[in-house]
Write an enzyme that holds these catalytic residues in place. Structure first.
Site, mmCIF file in Angstrom:
data_model
loop_
_atom_site.group_PDB
_atom_site.id
_atom_site.type_symbol
_atom_site.label_atom_id
_atom_site.label_comp_id
_atom_site.label_asym_id
_atom_site.label_seq_id
_atom_site.Cartn_x
_atom_site.Cartn_y
_atom_site.Cartn_z
ATOM 1 N N CYS A 2 -4.054 4.503 -6.911
ATOM 2 C CA CYS A 2 -5.183 5.279 -7.413
ATOM 3 C C CYS A 2 -5.261 5.111 -8.932
ATOM 4 O O CYS A 2 -4.278 5.227 -9.643
ATOM 5 C CB CYS A 2 -5.110 6.764 -7.100
ATOM 6 S SG CYS A 2 -5.201 7.134 -5.361
ATOM 7 N N ARG A 27 -5.301 -0.962 -8.466
ATOM 8 C CA ARG A 27 -4.473 0.142 -7.990
ATOM 9 C C ARG A 27 -4.924 0.690 -6.638
ATOM 10 O O ARG A 27 -4.188 1.431 -5.992
ATOM 11 C CB ARG A 27 -4.528 1.297 -8.993
ATOM 12 C CG ARG A 27 -3.723 1.037 -10.232
ATOM 13 C CD ARG A 27 -3.967 2.117 -11.241
ATOM 14 N NE ARG A 27 -2.892 2.135 -12.202
ATOM 15 C CZ ARG A 27 -1.871 2.989 -12.154
ATOM 16 N NH1 ARG A 27 -1.791 3.897 -11.220
ATOM 17 N NH2 ARG A 27 -0.924 2.929 -13.062
ATOM 18 N N TRP A 74 -6.702 4.848 -3.424
ATOM 19 C CA TRP A 74 -5.875 4.269 -2.371
ATOM 20 C C TRP A 74 -5.523 5.446 -1.479
ATOM 21 O O TRP A 74 -4.740 6.314 -1.856
ATOM 22 C CB TRP A 74 -4.625 3.628 -2.965
ATOM 23 C CG TRP A 74 -3.818 2.867 -1.954
ATOM 24 C CD1 TRP A 74 -3.997 1.569 -1.578
ATOM 25 C CD2 TRP A 74 -2.693 3.349 -1.197
ATOM 26 N NE1 TRP A 74 -3.073 1.218 -0.624
ATOM 27 C CE2 TRP A 74 -2.256 2.287 -0.384
ATOM 28 C CE3 TRP A 74 -2.015 4.564 -1.131
ATOM 29 C CZ2 TRP A 74 -1.179 2.402 0.486
ATOM 30 C CZ3 TRP A 74 -0.939 4.679 -0.265
ATOM 31 C CH2 TRP A 74 -0.531 3.608 0.538
ATOM 32 N N ASN A 98 -3.983 11.165 -8.847
ATOM 33 C CA ASN A 98 -3.166 10.063 -8.372
ATOM 34 C C ASN A 98 -1.836 10.670 -7.952
ATOM 35 O O ASN A 98 -1.207 11.370 -8.743
ATOM 36 C CB ASN A 98 -2.975 9.063 -9.523
ATOM 37 C CG ASN A 98 -1.970 7.988 -9.195
ATOM 38 O OD1 ASN A 98 -1.713 7.710 -8.028
ATOM 39 N ND2 ASN A 98 -1.390 7.398 -10.225
ATOM 40 N N GLY A 99 -1.419 10.448 -6.712
ATOM 41 C CA GLY A 99 -0.147 11.021 -6.257
ATOM 42 C C GLY A 99 -0.337 11.730 -4.935
ATOM 43 O O GLY A 99 -1.328 11.509 -4.231
ATOM 44 N N GLU A 479 10.363 -13.796 0.226
ATOM 45 C CA GLU A 479 9.193 -13.706 -0.661
ATOM 46 C C GLU A 479 8.032 -14.522 -0.066
ATOM 47 O O GLU A 479 6.882 -14.081 -0.077
ATOM 48 C CB GLU A 479 9.578 -14.216 -2.065
ATOM 49 C CG GLU A 479 8.433 -14.536 -3.017
ATOM 50 C CD GLU A 479 7.601 -13.336 -3.455
ATOM 51 O OE1 GLU A 479 7.931 -12.197 -3.097
ATOM 52 O OE2 GLU A 479 6.589 -13.561 -4.152
ATOM 53 N N LYS A 483 4.580 -12.703 0.894
ATOM 54 C CA LYS A 483 3.296 -13.113 0.302
ATOM 55 C C LYS A 483 2.293 -13.474 1.399
ATOM 56 O O LYS A 483 1.137 -13.097 1.338
ATOM 57 C CB LYS A 483 3.481 -14.353 -0.586
ATOM 58 C CG LYS A 483 3.953 -14.086 -1.973
ATOM 59 C CD LYS A 483 2.905 -13.571 -2.889
ATOM 60 C CE LYS A 483 3.287 -12.330 -3.606
ATOM 61 N NZ LYS A 483 4.539 -11.864 -3.862
ATOM 62 N N GLU A 486 1.096 -10.342 3.103
ATOM 63 C CA GLU A 486 0.266 -9.509 2.225
ATOM 64 C C GLU A 486 -1.152 -10.024 2.107
ATOM 65 O O GLU A 486 -2.098 -9.245 2.154
ATOM 66 C CB GLU A 486 0.866 -9.472 0.810
ATOM 67 C CG GLU A 486 2.025 -8.548 0.637
ATOM 68 C CD GLU A 486 2.521 -8.567 -0.803
ATOM 69 O OE1 GLU A 486 2.674 -7.493 -1.384
ATOM 70 O OE2 GLU A 486 2.778 -9.659 -1.355
ATOM 71 N N HIS A 502 20.522 -15.820 15.831
ATOM 72 C CA HIS A 502 20.804 -14.466 16.317
ATOM 73 C C HIS A 502 19.518 -13.690 16.583
ATOM 74 O O HIS A 502 19.507 -12.467 16.497
ATOM 75 C CB HIS A 502 21.685 -13.718 15.313
ATOM 76 C CG HIS A 502 23.000 -14.393 15.093
ATOM 77 N ND1 HIS A 502 23.972 -14.431 16.056
ATOM 78 C CD2 HIS A 502 23.479 -15.095 14.040
ATOM 79 C CE1 HIS A 502 25.006 -15.119 15.602
ATOM 80 N NE2 HIS A 502 24.731 -15.549 14.383
ATOM 81 N N LYS A 602 -1.466 -2.316 -6.044
ATOM 82 C CA LYS A 602 -0.522 -3.011 -6.905
ATOM 83 C C LYS A 602 0.576 -2.093 -7.419
ATOM 84 O O LYS A 602 1.731 -2.451 -7.491
ATOM 85 C CB LYS A 602 -1.259 -3.643 -8.084
ATOM 86 C CG LYS A 602 -0.313 -4.425 -8.974
ATOM 87 C CD LYS A 602 -0.959 -5.617 -9.565
ATOM 88 C CE LYS A 602 0.056 -6.561 -10.155
ATOM 89 N NZ LYS A 602 0.765 -7.341 -9.132
HETATM 90 C C1 G6P Z 1 3.522 -3.428 -4.622
HETATM 91 C C2 G6P Z 1 2.953 -4.775 -5.021
HETATM 92 C C3 G6P Z 1 4.071 -5.815 -5.034
HETATM 93 C C4 G6P Z 1 5.191 -5.364 -5.954
HETATM 94 C C5 G6P Z 1 5.716 -3.972 -5.570
HETATM 95 C C6 G6P Z 1 6.672 -3.407 -6.609
HETATM 96 O O1 G6P Z 1 3.936 -3.464 -3.295
HETATM 97 O O2 G6P Z 1 1.935 -5.171 -4.131
HETATM 98 O O3 G6P Z 1 3.554 -7.052 -5.478
HETATM 99 O O4 G6P Z 1 6.246 -6.286 -5.875
HETATM 100 O O5 G6P Z 1 4.627 -3.062 -5.467
HETATM 101 O O6 G6P Z 1 5.967 -3.152 -7.786
HETATM 102 P P1 G6P Z 1 6.623 -3.129 -9.223
HETATM 103 O O7 G6P Z 1 5.495 -2.775 -10.150
HETATM 104 O O8 G6P Z 1 7.682 -2.062 -9.188
HETATM 105 O O9 G6P Z 1 7.200 -4.472 -9.476
#
Ligand code: G6P
Length: 607
Positions: A2, A27, A74, A98-99, A479, A483, A486, A502, A602
């Site tokens: 947010c 955000r 969000w 926000n929160g 990763e 990705k 996501e 396994h 984000k």
């Molecule tokens: C969200 C983002 C990721 C990021 C993670 C941690 O999930 O989409 O890309 O790695 O938050 O965020 P930070 O700001 O703590 O690296």
């Protein structure tokens, strides 16, 4: 998570609010809204979906007024509809939040019993209704805020405007970050300095528990006990120009192409090319004697920390405990009295990482944070922090910030290896030389764009994809999978290659591509055996390797992509670039919203 923006100023607020929200859309983008004060009345425009919908609504039906608040959402409580879009409020007050207000159900019941009537399913509306109740009973806005804040459990960044008290925003923070921007005869509020960048670079941050009255002439800050306090005004490094997309189709594409520059800038802080020595940043602990290290983070930042663990244990012989912050914070781990911790975060605001930081600090650990935003909450609450120099990252899925985090962890591992007497001067020089080649090699990988696009085309219709790696490439396999999930919405798993038999081997059939990260050296032979096991069961192997690996892999792999031949140490950084590029191209082929994938945000400032 947010975005919040507020303006008390001289000109029309709505265009500035929309511009601020545009920079905050990373955000959250479920809905957006603004509210302004117009002749003693609060007026709102809100729209479901992306900010462009709100901008359209404002174009059709403009909103005058010099004081206003805006929000990009969000969704946590209540579906992402226009009705649940912020700002929320009554005729007297309007609120953006926000929160999460954790006791919203209890407060709602209490307020309904008092006769307040609710219009949405959101937790936020309880804040507005509480304020309204106090205002209706004759309280001033300040008094209403002072009465309301202690009733709220959970996390919040709030900005509020009051119908009968124009030219003022009251803002409050617990858990979620908030910045106040200083202009000339106008003032701003934002959930981060990036939102305020085109408006002003002079920014003060609310500290935990603070609230502030913001008027066109300045801000009066109060702490959690309602005492007047001063908060330092700093110059942020963000500029209004820093967040353009240039000629790229997506921010993610632009940010992928910034890998070489960002890696160079980040490494330059620590490496001396003349002597091939690592210049260690000031650490809040003695690396020679620290008995144990805890690393914690979320998302991709956690995976960077996980690679860091491989490096720190191998090069510095330092025992490392690592966990995702959402687990660590509730795990009650036993901590060494003289231990230290490294928290990794692009934003420096992730709620769980920040909570883990505080827990570790209370547990007597010395705290080092690796962050991309120097003024962030984590940077401010750590004993010291090391910066990644990635610049603003707008694509929701982390790319350049991730490799910059890896670069920092690599430098720390070499420097600590030296300090602990486990690396010789020659080792240090060899490893430093390898790191200095990373930016150039990252550029070479980006030149493989067309080849990677061909791989992307061959997996873009898959339902499941398996990524395999060993050692420090195991987190990079994760990763790659993260990705892909996501941004392309393909189900993917990142597995330790040796663990495949396994479980995941049961998934393998000709419809499941297996992406193998297997540079030569180290555990190459073993990974090769694991891949042959997959190939023998009809698996489609797509391998990233180096020149020496090609003859071995091309015997059974469907596609082999050659990456630069580098020592084992720096492969995680380079293979990360390759898997991110692959995920990007798959997402483009599938036509997903690359920069703003569904359901994600984000900066995750709620737990
Ligand atoms: C969200 C983002 C990721 C990021 C993670 C941690 O999930 O989409 O890309 O790695 O938050 O965020 P930070 O700001 O703590 O690296």
């Amino acid at each position: 998570m947010c975005g919040i923006v507020g303006v008390v100023g001289q000109g029309e607020a709505a265009p500035l609010l929309v511009e601020g929200l545009r920079r905050l859309e990373y955000r959250g983008y479920d809905s957006a809204g603004v509210a302004t004060l117009v002749n003693g009345r609060i007026e709102r425009r809100r729209a479901e979906g992306k900010l462009s919908n709100l901008a359209g609504a404002l174009a059709r039906d403009p909103l005058p007024g010099r004081t206003g608040i805006g929000h990009t959402r969000w969704a946590t409580h209540g579906a992402p509809t226009e009705r649940n879009a912020h700002p929320h409020g009554t005729a007297r007050v309007s609120v953006v939040h926000n929160g999460i207000i954790e006791n919203h159900a209890e407060l709602r019941a209490e307020l309904e019993a008092e006769g307040q009537s609710f219009h949405t399913e959101t937790d936020t509306e309880t804040v507005a209704q509480l304020l309204d109740l106090h205002l209706a009973r004759g309280a001033s806005p300040e008094k209403a805020v002072v009465e309301t804040l202690p009733r709220l459990r959970g996390a919040f960044g709030l900005a509020m405007i009051f119908a009968e008290h124009g030219e003022r925003i009251i803002t409050a923070r617990r858990g979620s970050p908030l910045a106040v921007g200083f202009g000339e005869g106008e003032m701003f509020v934002g959930s981060d300095a990036l939102a305020l960048a085109p408006l002003t670079r002079r920014v003060a941050y609310l500290e935990e528990g603070d609230w502030a009255i913001v008027t066109p002439d300045g801000a009066a800050f109060h702490d959690g006990h309602n005492a007047r306090v001063q908060r330092a005004v700093r110059l942020t490094q963000f500029t209004g120009a820093a967040t353009g997309r240039g000629n790229y189709r997506h921010f993610m594409e632009k940010e992928l192409h910034e890998h070489p520059m960002v890696l160079g800038d980040t490494l330059r802080q620590f490496l001396d090319p003349a002597t091939l020595a690592v210049r260690m940043p000031p650490l809040p602990f003695d690396p020679a004697s620290v008995p144990r290290l805890t690393i914690s983070a979320c998302g991709s930042a956690f995976l960077a920390g996980h690679v860091g663990r491989y490096w720190l244990e191998r090069l510095a012989r330092l025992p490392v405990d690592i966990d995702v912050s959402s687990e660590l914070r509730y795990r009650d781990p036993p901590l060494e009295p003289d231990g230290a911790a490294i928290l990794v975060s692009q934003s420096g605001e992730t709620a769980d990482t920040l909570a883990a930081l505080r827990l570790l600090k209370e547990g007597g650990q010395r705290i080092l944070s690796v962050v991309n935003v120097p003024e962030s909450s984590m940077a401010r609450e750590s004993d010291s922090s090391v910066l990644t120099v990635a610049g603003p990252e707008i694509g929701v899925a982390s790319t350049k910030a991730f490799t910059a985090q890896l670069a920092v962890m690599a430098c720390l591992a070499v420097g600590m290896g030296r300090a602990r007497g486990h690396l010789s001067l020659t080792d240090e020089q060899r490893l430093t030389a390898a790191l200095l080649e990373v930016p150039g090699n990252a550029a070479l990988i980006l030149e493989k764009d067309e080849e990677v696009q061909r791989v992307a085309a061959s997996i873009s219709t898959a339902r499941d994809v398996l990524f395999l790696g060993r050692g420090a490439l195991y987190p990079i396999a994760q990763e790659g999978a993260l990705k892909l999930k996501e941004i392309s919405y393909i189900h993917a798993e990142g597995y330790a290659a040796g663990e495949m038999k396994h479980g995941p081997i049961a998934l393998i059939d000709p419809s499941v591509p297996v992406i193998a990260l297997c540079p030569t050296g180290g555990l190459f032979e073993k990974t090769l055996s694991n891949l042959q096991e997959a190939a023998a069961r009809g698996g489609r192997i797509i391998a990233f390797t180096d020149r020496d690996g090609i003859p071995h892999l091309s015997r059974f792999a469907e596609q082999v992509i050659e990456l630069p031949r580098v020592g084992q140490f720096s492969t995680p950084i380079l293979y990360a670039v390759a898997v991110q590029l692959l995920a990007y191209h798959v997402a483009v082929l599938r036509g997903t919203d690359v920069d703003q994938p569904r359901n994600l945000a984000k900066s995750v400032t709620v737990e």
